[in-house]
Design a protein around this motif. Sequence first.
Motif, short mmCIF file in Angstrom:
data_model
loop_
_atom_site.label_atom_id
_atom_site.label_comp_id
_atom_site.label_asym_id
_atom_site.label_seq_id
_atom_site.Cartn_x
_atom_site.Cartn_y
_atom_site.Cartn_z
N ALA A 162 0.83 -1.21 0.00
CA ALA A 162 0.00 0.00 0.00
C ALA A 162 0.86 1.26 0.00
CB ALA A 162 -0.94 0.00 1.20
N THR A 163 1.94 1.25 0.79
CA THR A 163 2.80 2.44 0.82
C THR A 163 3.50 2.65 -0.52
OG1 THR A 163 4.68 1.19 1.76
CG2 THR A 163 3.19 2.29 3.30
N LYS A 164 3.92 1.57 -1.16
CA LYS A 164 4.62 1.72 -2.44
C LYS A 164 3.67 2.15 -3.55
CE LYS A 164 8.70 0.88 -0.89
NZ LYS A 164 9.71 1.97 -0.86
N HIS A 165 2.42 1.72 -3.50
CA HIS A 165 1.43 2.27 -4.42
C HIS A 165 1.24 3.77 -4.14
CE1 HIS A 165 0.49 -1.80 -5.68
NE2 HIS A 165 -0.42 -1.34 -6.52
N GLY A 166 1.29 4.14 -2.86
CA GLY A 166 1.20 5.55 -2.51
C GLY A 166 2.36 6.36 -3.05
N VAL A 167 3.56 5.78 -3.02
CA VAL A 167 4.72 6.46 -3.58
C VAL A 167 4.52 6.72 -5.07
CG1 VAL A 167 7.18 6.17 -4.15
CG2 VAL A 167 6.36 5.63 -1.85
N SER A 168 3.87 5.79 -5.78
CA SER A 168 3.61 5.99 -7.20
C SER A 168 2.76 7.23 -7.43
CB SER A 168 2.90 4.76 -7.80
OG SER A 168 3.74 3.63 -7.79
N GLY A 169 1.70 7.38 -6.65
CA GLY A 169 0.85 8.56 -6.78
C GLY A 169 1.57 9.83 -6.40
N LEU A 170 2.38 9.76 -5.35
CA LEU A 170 3.14 10.93 -4.91
C LEU A 170 4.16 11.33 -5.98
CD1 LEU A 170 3.79 12.99 -2.73
CD2 LEU A 170 5.26 11.27 -1.63
N THR A 171 4.82 10.34 -6.58
CA THR A 171 5.80 10.63 -7.63
C THR A 171 5.15 11.37 -8.79
OG1 THR A 171 7.13 8.69 -7.04
CG2 THR A 171 7.43 9.59 -9.26
N LYS A 172 3.98 10.92 -9.23
CA LYS A 172 3.29 11.57 -10.33
C LYS A 172 2.89 13.00 -9.96
CE LYS A 172 1.47 7.23 -12.18
NZ LYS A 172 0.27 6.39 -12.37
N SER A 173 2.46 13.19 -8.72
CA SER A 173 2.07 14.53 -8.28
C SER A 173 3.27 15.47 -8.20
CB SER A 173 1.38 14.45 -6.91
OG SER A 173 0.11 13.84 -7.02
N ILE A 174 4.40 14.95 -7.72
CA ILE A 174 5.62 15.76 -7.68
C ILE A 174 6.02 16.16 -9.10
CG2 ILE A 174 8.09 15.73 -7.15
CD1 ILE A 174 7.38 13.79 -4.82
N SER A 175 5.96 15.20 -10.02
CA SER A 175 6.31 15.49 -11.41
C SER A 175 5.43 16.59 -11.99
CB SER A 175 6.18 14.22 -12.26
OG SER A 175 7.08 13.23 -11.84
N LEU A 176 4.13 16.50 -11.72
CA LEU A 176 3.19 17.47 -12.26
C LEU A 176 3.37 18.84 -11.62
CD1 LEU A 176 0.78 17.93 -14.16
CD2 LEU A 176 -0.72 17.22 -12.27
N ASP A 177 3.48 18.86 -10.29
CA ASP A 177 3.62 20.13 -9.58
C ASP A 177 4.98 20.78 -9.81
OD1 ASP A 177 1.10 19.64 -8.60
OD2 ASP A 177 1.77 19.03 -6.59
N GLY A 178 5.99 19.98 -10.12
CA GLY A 178 7.34 20.50 -10.21
C GLY A 178 7.81 20.86 -11.59
N ARG A 179 7.14 20.40 -12.64
CA ARG A 179 7.72 20.53 -13.97
C ARG A 179 7.83 21.98 -14.44
NH1 ARG A 179 3.03 17.60 -17.66
NH2 ARG A 179 1.47 19.26 -17.56
N ALA A 180 6.92 22.84 -14.01
CA ALA A 180 7.00 24.26 -14.40
C ALA A 180 8.19 24.95 -13.75
CB ALA A 180 5.72 24.98 -14.02
#
Length: 255
Positions: A162-180
Amino acid sequence: MENIMTDSERGPQVVVVTGAGSGLGRAMSVALLDAGHHVVLVGRNRSTLEETAAGRGHADIAVADVTSDRSVCSLFATVVERFGRLDVLVNNAGTFGPAASVDNLDVDAWNTTVAVNLTGVFLCAREAMRIMKAQDPRGGRIINNGSISAHTPRPSSAAYTATKHGVSGLTKSISLDGRAFDICCTQIDIGNAATDMTSGIGHAVLQPDGSTRAEPTFDPRHVADTIVHLVDLPLDVTVPTLTIMANRMPYVGRG
């Protein structure tokens, strides 16, 4: 427009590695140090961090607890005070957690696993992003240690999975929030690297069909070399996900 570091300006980078005192964290840190980067070795045990540093001049030791907001904030404030910037965060600290089916899972063990594997990644990434947005040249790279279990679980691994699935979602959110802001984020999913943490896998491990058997493992240096390559990429290149694993290990369907 904010400045972004060009290839010609890139030299030794400032890298924070959590869980640097053993296993994959040690292998990653040593490879980054050998490549000439300044590496802040983070963990809870100073003596194991000193073993990782092994007298290397570009190694800085930072005793910190990734599950503590106060400890993490202090860690990254110290990094900025020492180096003036942060180029890369490797979120490696983690724990397997309890081996239990969902109905037998203790809530305290669940909470401990979530605190290390997910909340710790969030706290470190939050502070790293704040620094990377504000620094000049701006930007940086965050690398999260996921797992094969972020995609396909092992038996009796509900908390870890469950935590590693959570890391997947967090990684995508970091990518989206950080790319600009020229912040790249990668999730590296590692399967059966041979470390003390995974030592039992090479001898006997429970399979989905109820049997127990040994599984292939591989040398952690290949993970470390991959991390060095990611760190050396320019910030106009991102690698959202990467899987590295022992050939012939059970993965798809865990069979």
